[in-house]
Design an enzyme around this catalytic site. Structure first.
Site: not given
Length: 579
Positions: A253, A255-256, A290, A310-311, A313, A384
């Site tokens: 995964r 990150d960013a 991500e 994230d949308d 969530h 997060d």
């Protein structure tokens, strides 16, 4: 090095007795390896890399001296102690693992943090808890970053020695054994890696190799990395290869990735993905990003398999809590409408203008409805979204268990890849606050920074767990204090995942052909996903009852509650009619 690449970094065994040392530092004049009380000069090549081959034994401590500054190996496989101490020559344990992996579409993920997953906070202890996840139908663990960071405990996103597992968790061999135990249980292992920045303490690369960083750009967490340089790319590509080939993880995964800015052709992420997918592996490789940009081109090109969504969530969170500040603002305008879009299209922000969007620049996103459901990892809670709150509350503490059972059912039976945060499968109420273990001025900076971050939020009274207090770290262990209804949650999780396995997965493997949703009111909706082998229907009530005729008349499928309840859920499958 792998794939015929030159060695720019680290200590690599050449034989039982010989090791090759390398460190890229183009602006340095001289470099030495310090080993066994001796300081031996390294030869500098035209590419700016210092190299030396020496006789040595595994387990010996060593350091580099760059223009007189003594530092640990930036690519150390293991440290003797802290991020400031000597590095150790390390050979990997041959695991004998014959795991052949699984299809990404079948994944059900549990995100875990090794330091809080058990009381002991070690790889060995975590391996002993994995069977509990398997018993419920979870088949994948996503491990939060384990690269060594300063101090004894932390989230892991402040790593500075990317090749060395954090010593509080155990040795490299301990992580190999963790992965082997997981595979023997039928669990895939995804490792969270941070390639967009280094932590604030112990990142000596900035001192011995300024060329590693882009002087014209910074990230929110520190200096930006210059991915246009081949040795910089190799630092991270070889790191990724190490985790996958040497340790046996099933995927990463990333990150960013929106901070992995690179004008090169190919861009860094494209080269990383290409090199990893070229590995001769006995199992499928999974790459998850991500990326707050909501772009689809990496998935379209097969560079990544999926993206954290994230949308989804944010829509659900706003619907259940009514929160409307910060990045929740655009999702608070019409949360049920946004949730309907997320359930049919994946992303909500798809390039259209959205009210109160706090992101700078033009509208973010690109059309995403063409992507398959497994291109999105959906979650009701993540490290997060819990830990970046002032008090680290889980969503169940904000919305209540009745609402969360419905949200749980929707997450685990929808066709997207579902992810739970550790303890969510048993209804845990324990917080997951931010914690770290810095000292001195840096500790004070972190405390003041956290207070400043939340001071502008409505309702924040100034109470904030001290991130440096060991009690804050200890409070984040979800299984130490289980709720009274933990068994009910276990049974619910197992029931939902059994339904997913028998009813949803056959549809996913037949290919999605479309999706439609119907917003019933401000707190309820119905959605249908169409596949080659049939249709999956769900009715979701998150605070509002719906007309009973929207539920299947014969009571088929899986149900929580009844249509007359404000909080209820129903899902069922219909087969195609052939004429």
């Amino acid at each position: 090095m792998s794939n015929g690449q030159p060695q720019f970094w680290g200590a690599t065994p050449l034989s039982d007795t010989d090791w090759s040392f390398a460190v890229w530092s183009p602006d340095a004049t001289v470099a030495h390896v310090i080993l066994d009380g001796r300081q031996m000069p390294m030869d500098k090549a035209a590419d700016g890399t210092f190299r030396l081959t020496l006789r040595a034994a595994a387990g010996m401590a060593y350091r580099f001296s760059i223009d007189g500054q003594t530092v640990p190996d930036p690519a150390a496989r293991q440290q003797q102690e802290t991020v400031h101490g000597p590095s150790l020559l390390t050979r990997m344990l041959a695991s004998g693992d014959r795991w052949t992996g699984r299809d990404w579409r079948d994944s059900v993920i549990a995100e875990v943090h090794i330091g809080t997953f058990t009381t002991e906070g070690t790889f060995a202890a975590a391996a002993g808890r994995l069977a509990n996840l398997v018993a419920l139908g979870i088949n994948t663990v996503e491990v939060m970053p384990i690269a060594q960071f300063a101090g004894a405990h932390g989230w892991g996103y402040d790593g500075v020695l990317h090749y060395a597992p954090h010593p509080s968790y155990g040795t490299p061999d301990d992580f190999v054994n963790f992965i082997k135990v997981a595979h023997d249980l039928g669990l895939s292992v995804i490792l969270d890696v941070v390639y967009n920045h280094f932590g604030p303490e112990g990142a000596y690369l900035g001192e011995i190799c300024p060329a590693f960083f882009d002087a014209n750009r910074a990230t929110p967490w520190g200096p930006a990395i210059d991915f246009t340089r081949a040795p910089v790319r190799e630092f991270f590509i070889q790191n990724a290869i190490m985790w996958i080939r040497d340790y046996g993880v099933d995927g990463l995964r990333l990150d960013a990735v929106h901070q992995l800015q690179d004008p090169s052709t190919p861009e860094f992420l494209a080269e990383l993905a290409k090199r990893l997918r070229a590995l001769d592996l006995p199992r499928p490789l999974h790459l998850i990003a991500e990326d707050e940009r909501n772009l689809s081109h990496h998935r379209d090109a097969g560079l990544t398999d999926a993206q954290w969504n994230d949308d989804y969530h944010h829509s659900l969170h706003c619907l259940l809590t009514g929160e409307a500040e910060g990045y929740y603002a655009p999702f608070s305008v019409d949360p049920i409408g946004d949730l309907a879009i997320a359930l049919t299209d994946g992303h909500v922000a798809q390039g259209q203008s959205r009210q109160d969007d706090p992101h700078d620049g033009p509208p973010r996103g690109a059309p995403s409805a063409h992507l398959p459901p497994d291109a999105f990892v959906n979650a009701n809670q993540t490290h997060d979204q819990i830990g970046n709150r002032a008090l680290g509350e889980r969503l169940i503490a904000l919305a209540g268990p009745e609402a969360m059972r419905v949200a749980h059912a929707l997450l685990l039976t929808a066709p997207f890849v579902p992810m739970l945060f550790q303890g969510e499968e048993v209804g845990a109420r324990t917080p997951f606050p931010f914690f770290c273990d810095f000292q001195g001025d840096l500790a004070d900076i972190v405390r003041k920074g956290r207070l400043a971050e939340f001071s502008s939020f409505t309702g924040f009274g100034g109470d904030l767990p001290d991130p440096l207090d060991p009690a804050t770290f200890a409070s984040a262990r979800p299984y130490n204090t289980l709720p009274e209804d933990a068994d009910d949650w276990r049974n619910l999780t197992a029931r939902l995942l059994a339904w997913r396995c028998t009813q949803v997965l056959p549809l996913l493997h037949s290919g999605q052909t479309g999706a439609s949703s119907h917003v019933i009111g401000s707190k309820a909706l119905a959605v249908t996903w169409s596949f080659g082998a049939g249709k999956l229907h769900s009715v979701v009530q998150l605070g509002q009852a719906v007309p009973p005729d929207l539920w299947p008349i014969d009571g088929a499928g899986l149900q929580l509650g009844a249509p007359t309840n404000d909080f209820a859920f129903c899902t069922w499958v219909t087969q195609p009619k052939f004429h």
